[in-house]
Scaffold this active site. Structure first.
Site, short mmCIF file in Angstrom:
data_model
loop_
_atom_site.label_atom_id
_atom_site.label_comp_id
_atom_site.label_asym_id
_atom_site.label_seq_id
_atom_site.Cartn_x
_atom_site.Cartn_y
_atom_site.Cartn_z
N ASN A 7 29.12 42.15 40.02
CA ASN A 7 29.49 42.12 38.60
C ASN A 7 29.00 40.78 38.07
O ASN A 7 29.66 39.76 38.23
CB ASN A 7 31.00 42.27 38.43
CG ASN A 7 31.42 42.33 36.97
OD1 ASN A 7 30.62 42.06 36.06
ND2 ASN A 7 32.67 42.65 36.73
N LYS A 14 30.93 38.14 40.37
CA LYS A 14 31.95 38.67 41.27
C LYS A 14 31.24 39.60 42.25
O LYS A 14 30.34 40.34 41.87
CB LYS A 14 33.01 39.46 40.49
CG LYS A 14 33.86 38.63 39.56
CD LYS A 14 34.87 39.51 38.84
CE LYS A 14 35.68 38.73 37.83
NZ LYS A 14 36.61 39.61 37.06
N ASP A 147 29.85 50.92 31.94
CA ASP A 147 31.18 50.88 31.34
C ASP A 147 31.37 51.97 30.28
O ASP A 147 32.49 52.39 30.00
CB ASP A 147 31.41 49.52 30.66
CG ASP A 147 32.08 48.52 31.59
OD1 ASP A 147 32.08 48.76 32.81
OD2 ASP A 147 32.58 47.50 31.09
N HIS A 204 43.91 47.69 28.72
CA HIS A 204 43.18 46.71 29.53
C HIS A 204 43.19 45.39 28.78
O HIS A 204 42.53 45.23 27.76
CB HIS A 204 41.75 47.21 29.75
CG HIS A 204 40.88 46.27 30.54
ND1 HIS A 204 40.49 46.52 31.84
CD2 HIS A 204 40.32 45.06 30.22
CE1 HIS A 204 39.74 45.53 32.27
NE2 HIS A 204 39.63 44.63 31.30
N LEU A 205 43.96 44.44 29.29
CA LEU A 205 44.10 43.14 28.63
C LEU A 205 43.60 42.03 29.54
O LEU A 205 44.24 41.69 30.54
CB LEU A 205 45.57 42.89 28.26
CG LEU A 205 46.25 43.92 27.36
CD1 LEU A 205 47.70 43.55 27.12
CD2 LEU A 205 45.50 44.06 26.04
N ASP A 278 42.53 30.92 26.81
CA ASP A 278 43.26 31.37 28.00
C ASP A 278 44.71 31.65 27.62
O ASP A 278 45.42 30.77 27.13
CB ASP A 278 43.20 30.29 29.09
CG ASP A 278 43.69 30.80 30.44
OD1 ASP A 278 44.80 31.37 30.49
OD2 ASP A 278 42.99 30.60 31.45
N LEU A 279 45.17 32.88 27.87
CA LEU A 279 46.52 33.27 27.45
C LEU A 279 47.59 32.41 28.11
O LEU A 279 48.64 32.17 27.52
CB LEU A 279 46.76 34.74 27.76
CG LEU A 279 48.07 35.27 27.16
CD1 LEU A 279 47.85 35.68 25.71
CD2 LEU A 279 48.63 36.42 27.95
N GLU A 329 48.32 42.84 33.86
CA GLU A 329 48.97 42.86 35.17
C GLU A 329 49.92 41.68 35.38
O GLU A 329 50.92 41.80 36.10
CB GLU A 329 47.92 42.86 36.28
CG GLU A 329 47.07 44.12 36.34
CD GLU A 329 45.88 43.96 37.27
OE1 GLU A 329 46.00 43.21 38.26
OE2 GLU A 329 44.84 44.59 37.02
N GLU A 380 37.92 47.56 39.72
CA GLU A 380 36.62 48.02 39.24
C GLU A 380 35.60 48.06 40.36
O GLU A 380 34.72 48.94 40.39
CB GLU A 380 36.14 47.12 38.11
CG GLU A 380 36.96 47.26 36.83
CD GLU A 380 36.58 46.25 35.77
OE1 GLU A 380 35.87 46.65 34.83
OE2 GLU A 380 36.99 45.08 35.87
#
Length: 394
Positions: A7, A14, A147, A204-205, A278-279, A329, A380
């Protein structure tokens, strides 16, 4: 058969090596911050793992590093690159050209390049990964998993824009949808868990965010559209926006189209609202009283809640909502913010269950909740490996 999954992102790679159909992960890892002196490299097997900081100037150097780690005499997992039967590549945009997993040819690469205009943050990086993998793993089949493929089942009333027909027929302007590999994987996991044909909303977050309405295993609507820029508020992407804003920025404010594109893709979303993409940083600052961060989280959750309502209508009911990807998640805060005061839809979150961390599928709704609330870790890489295996076997 051994399948290497790659990926290749704009600044990261990845990877995962799997034995199929045994679903055995031999090794996995990631190289991020490519192009910097402080690139982070991880490598993990069943019995060994390590992490190091090294300069990785290009994707070619990065993939060569992956090959070196796989072949290392002490810690490696293969003796020659010829042991790898196939390399599966995640490709974000397949447009109208590709509705299935495809063996990569020069013609396929040209189509991926042609579609780079629609996925400028993704497709160019995928092409780099493909070209380098062809050099390093020369004996392996190179396979693309798109995708967009999962969303080819979206009905015409949902995927067609209300614009002149020639734009659709001649220029293929339509809703394509993205994150399909992830939405497909987690929806199948949820269906198996529910043990029935079902009406599911997958959420999908991550840095990129999208939602999909899934009916009996098929995508019937999704938030991302012609490109991955549409829909929910994301890390650096604005998501849904009135197109008149774009014309206003160009005509009245003097921005060029490329500058507007950069602003909406790379400088907007949570970054534009708060200064952070970044959350984890945003949640931390919000807890300290940062008003911008508090508002951004509310905006994010509001758009998701609104979409749950519209998709419940499109599905004519709702059996489960599924949270997945990095934020979905791991952020109990966002899951709670999204699911609170949704009892009208039969959605009731259990605050204690919501706090539990696990790498397994878990249910976080109350016993009274009509709708199941599931957290399903996405995989994935496995989904890509499975699709590559099925293609080559058949």
């Amino acid at each position: 058969m051994k399948i290497l999954i790659i990926n290749s992102g704009s600044s990261s790679i990845k990877y995962q090596l799997m034995v199929m159909p045994a679903n055995e992960v031999i090794c996995s890892g990631m190289i991020d911050r490519i192009g910097l002196e402080t690139s982070n490299i991880t490598f993990k097997t069943v019995s060994n793992s390590f992490e190091e900081i090294l300069p990785v100037p290009t994707h070619k150097v990065g993939l060569q590093k992956v090959a070196d780690m796989l072949l290392d005499a002490e810690t490696g997992v293969i003796k020659t690159t010829s042991e790898i039967t196939a390399v599966g590549h995640r490709v974000v945009h397949g447009g109208s050209y590709f509705s299935n997993t495809t063996v990569i040819t020069e013609e396929v690469k040209e189509k991926i390049k042609e579609l780079s205009e629609l996925a400028p943050l993704h497709n160019p990086a995928h092409l780099v990964g493909i070209n380098v993998a062809e050099e390093i793993f020369a004996s392996a089949k190179q396979v693309a998993v798109f995708d967009t493929a999962f969303h080819q089942t979206i009905p015409v009333e949902a995927h067609k824009y209300a614009i002149p027909n020639f734009l659709l027929t001649e220029h293929k302007v339509r809703v394509y949808g993205f994150h399909g590999t992830s939405h497909k994987y987690v929806s199948e996991k949820a269906i198996n868990y529910l043990e029935k044909g079902s009406k599911i909303i997958t959420i999908h977050l991550g840095n990129g965010c999208s939602m999909t309405a899934v009916k009996d295993g098929k995508s019937i609507d999704t938030t991302m559209g012609f490109s991955p820029a549409n829909g929910l508020v994301m890390g650096t992407r604005a998501g849904d926006i009135d197109q008149s804003v774009i014309f206003y920025m160009v005509k009245s404010l003097g921005y060029t189209p490329d500058e507007v594109n950069s602003i909406l893709l790379k400088q907007s979303g949570m970054l534009g609202l708060t200064g952070y993409s970044d959350l984890r940083d945003i949640e931390s600052k919000a807890s300290e009283g940062n008003k911008d961060c508090q508002l951004a989280l509310l905006m994010n959750a509001y758009r998701i809640r609104k979409t749950i309502g519209s998709y419940a209508a499109a599905l004519n009911g709702l059996d489960a909502i599924v949270f997945t990807a990095g934020i979905g998640e791991n952020s109990s805060f966002m899951r709670n913010l999204i699911c609170t005061d949704m009892d009208y839809f039969g959605i009731e979150i259990d605050k204690e269950k919501n706090q539990i961390r696990s790498k397994e599928l878990r249910e976080i709704n109350t016993p009274n909740s009509i709708v199941k609330i599931l957290v399903v870790p996405t995989d994935e890489e496995f989904e890509i490996a499975n699709q590559v295996y099925q293609l080559l076997e058949n």
